[in-house]
Design a protein around this motif. Structure first.
Motif, PDB file in Angstrom:
ATOM      1  N   VAL A  71     -23.885  26.856 -35.202  1.00 50.29           N
ATOM      2  CA  VAL A  71     -23.934  26.918 -36.672  1.00 50.29           C
ATOM      3  C   VAL A  71     -22.880  25.982 -37.259  1.00 50.29           C
ATOM      4  O   VAL A  71     -23.151  25.217 -38.197  1.00 50.29           O
ATOM      5  N   LYS A  72     -21.690  26.023 -36.706  1.00 51.26           N
ATOM      6  CA  LYS A  72     -20.614  25.144 -37.185  1.00 51.26           C
ATOM      7  C   LYS A  72     -20.988  23.679 -37.022  1.00 51.26           C
ATOM      8  O   LYS A  72     -20.805  22.865 -37.949  1.00 51.26           O
ATOM      9  N   GLN A  73     -21.545  23.317 -35.869  1.00 50.12           N
ATOM     10  CA  GLN A  73     -21.924  21.920 -35.624  1.00 50.12           C
ATOM     11  C   GLN A  73     -23.088  21.489 -36.517  1.00 50.12           C
ATOM     12  O   GLN A  73     -23.113  20.364 -37.003  1.00 50.12           O
ATOM     13  N   TYR A  74     -24.031  22.387 -36.726  1.00 49.05           N
ATOM     14  CA  TYR A  74     -25.188  22.060 -37.556  1.00 49.05           C
ATOM     15  C   TYR A  74     -24.752  21.702 -38.978  1.00 49.05           C
ATOM     16  O   TYR A  74     -25.263  20.737 -39.574  1.00 49.05           O
ATOM     17  N   TYR A  75     -23.794  22.443 -39.507  1.00 43.84           N
ATOM     18  CA  TYR A  75     -23.341  22.138 -40.865  1.00 43.84           C
ATOM     19  C   TYR A  75     -22.463  20.895 -40.906  1.00 43.84           C
ATOM     20  O   TYR A  75     -22.410  20.201 -41.932  1.00 43.84           O
ATOM     21  N   ARG A  76     -21.807  20.568 -39.802  1.00 44.14           N
ATOM     22  CA  ARG A  76     -21.129  19.271 -39.732  1.00 44.14           C
ATOM     23  C   ARG A  76     -22.153  18.144 -39.821  1.00 44.14           C
ATOM     24  O   ARG A  76     -21.880  17.095 -40.411  1.00 44.14           O
ATOM     25  N   GLU A  77     -23.327  18.376 -39.246  1.00 48.44           N
ATOM     26  CA  GLU A  77     -24.397  17.371 -39.266  1.00 48.44           C
ATOM     27  C   GLU A  77     -25.044  17.261 -40.642  1.00 48.44           C
ATOM     28  O   GLU A  77     -25.096  16.181 -41.234  1.00 48.44           O
TER      29      GLU A  77
ATOM     30  N   ASP B 202     -21.612  17.468 -43.657  1.00 47.28           N
ATOM     31  CA  ASP B 202     -20.557  16.465 -43.562  1.00 47.28           C
ATOM     32  C   ASP B 202     -21.099  15.074 -43.249  1.00 47.28           C
ATOM     33  O   ASP B 202     -20.584  14.080 -43.779  1.00 47.28           O
ATOM     34  N   PHE B 203     -22.131  14.988 -42.386  1.00 42.75           N
ATOM     35  CA  PHE B 203     -22.666  13.666 -42.028  1.00 42.75           C
ATOM     36  C   PHE B 203     -23.792  13.231 -42.956  1.00 42.75           C
ATOM     37  O   PHE B 203     -23.732  12.157 -43.547  1.00 42.75           O
ATOM     38  N   PHE B 204     -24.843  14.039 -43.105  1.00 47.28           N
ATOM     39  CA  PHE B 204     -25.943  13.645 -43.979  1.00 47.28           C
ATOM     40  C   PHE B 204     -25.446  13.365 -45.396  1.00 47.28           C
ATOM     41  O   PHE B 204     -25.966  12.475 -46.085  1.00 47.28           O
ATOM     42  N   LEU B 205     -24.458  14.133 -45.848  1.00 46.89           N
ATOM     43  CA  LEU B 205     -23.949  13.981 -47.211  1.00 46.89           C
ATOM     44  C   LEU B 205     -22.643  13.186 -47.258  1.00 46.89           C
ATOM     45  O   LEU B 205     -21.934  13.216 -48.272  1.00 46.89           O
ATOM     46  N   HIS B 206     -22.329  12.477 -46.198  1.00 46.72           N
ATOM     47  CA  HIS B 206     -21.171  11.586 -46.195  1.00 46.72           C
ATOM     48  C   HIS B 206     -21.362  10.549 -47.314  1.00 46.72           C
ATOM     49  O   HIS B 206     -22.460   9.994 -47.476  1.00 46.72           O
ATOM     50  N   PRO B 207     -20.332  10.258 -48.102  1.00 43.86           N
ATOM     51  CA  PRO B 207     -20.493   9.321 -49.226  1.00 43.86           C
ATOM     52  C   PRO B 207     -21.103   7.978 -48.849  1.00 43.86           C
ATOM     53  O   PRO B 207     -21.938   7.443 -49.595  1.00 43.86           O
TER      54      PRO B 207
END
Length: 324
Positions: free
Chosen positions: A191-197, A200-205
């Motif tokens: 779950v933690k890694q999925y939200y990093r993806e 944090d990554f998909f919505l990276h500026p």
């Protein structure tokens, strides 16, 4: 034919899989980037739809899926357009499913039907993803598709280790045909890694910026008849090359933005781009003492992560562009 995948290892695959992998339709995916146009501004973000498709096939194989389900996994993204979901933004497809809308027709126009027929596989049976419980599941359950793109991106971009990937893969079990985890800790980790993806990554500026600019370029190119929708089934570089020969000033100005140094930051007030993406939540099923349940029933941490993820997704992202 042997296939080597950096996450799952080396496999000898059946002739039907070998022929499909070597088909023009699947080979095209080597030149379609998983995360749209972001590779143009960060060359390290270079995973492709081919990498992901091979990975999904191998993961299904690892979990004991049939050859037919492995075929479905290999082909599940075969109709993805150049620059992947950027085309959805360009066309205003809020469900991010343009590739699904064109999938059957694209496959019928490819070399795939003749290969499947040669090995006595039914095309329409393969394309019926409702049959394939390892490949696809409705959110928030686990499926091979979600697992692979999460692990592949985070491992490829140095966010998780091979040891962590291997430990997680060993925690997967099938129960009533669906992927479960045999430890609460493994579910909490994923779950933690999925939200990093997906956050944090998909919505990276920089991800938001590069894909926004490319979507605007594609909109203009369609409006000005520089390209047609058929061109979306070219590769990333082929489509970009076709657009780059245009002499249209507005298009050329936008293209320059993808090669110019830029700084982008997330902000709340003064912003240039605002984006809301499809809500993506995860709540893996765990198998504890032969009882299946979602990990949120056991873990307050997962409840909290899901609540925060939902809030952030619904809020969207605002970014400010600072030229250098």
């Amino acid at each position: 034919m042997y296939i080597e995948d950096r996450l799952y290892g080396t496999f000898e695959v059946e002739p039907v899989l070998s022929d499909l992998i070597l088909s023009d339709a699947v080979q095209r995916l080597k030149h379609v980037h998983q995360n749209g146009a972001s590779y143009l501004m960060n060359s390290k973000w270079n995973n492709t739809r081919y990498d992901h498709s091979i990975g999904v096939m191998c993961l299904i194989r690892t979990l004991g899926g049939t050859v037919e389900e492995q075929i479905a996994g290999l082909l599940h993204d075969v109709s993805h357009t150049a620059f992947s979901h950027v085309v959805d933004d360009a066309l205003g497809e809020v469900n991010e499913d343009y590739h699904e809308q064109i999938k059957e027709q694209m496959i019928l126009n490819s070399d795939i039907p003749s290969i499947l027929k040669n090995y006595q596989y039914n095309l329409h049976s393969v394309l019926d993803e409702s049959k394939w419980m390892i490949l696809e599941q409705s959110a928030p359950r686990l499926c091979a598709d979600r697992i692979d793109y999460t692990l592949r991106d985070l491992y490829g971009y140095g966010e998780i280790s091979k040891l962590e990937v291997e430990k997680f893969l060993k925690s997967m079990v099938l129960y009533k045909g669906r992927i479960h985890l045999n430890k609460q800790s493994a579910a909490e980790w994923f779950v933690k890694q999925y939200y990093r993806e997906v956050l944090d990554f998909f919505l990276h500026p920089l991800n938001i910026y590069s894909n926004h600019v490319m979507a605007e370029i594609l909109k203009l190119a369609i409006q000005k008849s520089v390209i047609t929708k058929d061109d979306f089934l070219l590769t990333d570089e082929q489509l970009l090359s076709k657009i780059q020969v245009s002499t249209d000033h507005e298009i050329r100005t936008n293209i320059k933005q993808l090669s110019s140094p830029v700084k982008v930051i997330e902000t709340q007030d003064d912003y240039d781009i605002q984006v809301k993406k499809k809500l993506r939540l995860i709540d893996p099923e765990v198998l504890i003492d032969n009882e299946s349940m979602h990990v949120s029933e056991l873990s307050q941490d997962v409840k909290d992560m899901n609540a925060k993820a939902k809030q952030r997704s619904l809020k969207g992202v605002k970014i400010k562009v600072i030229t250098q």
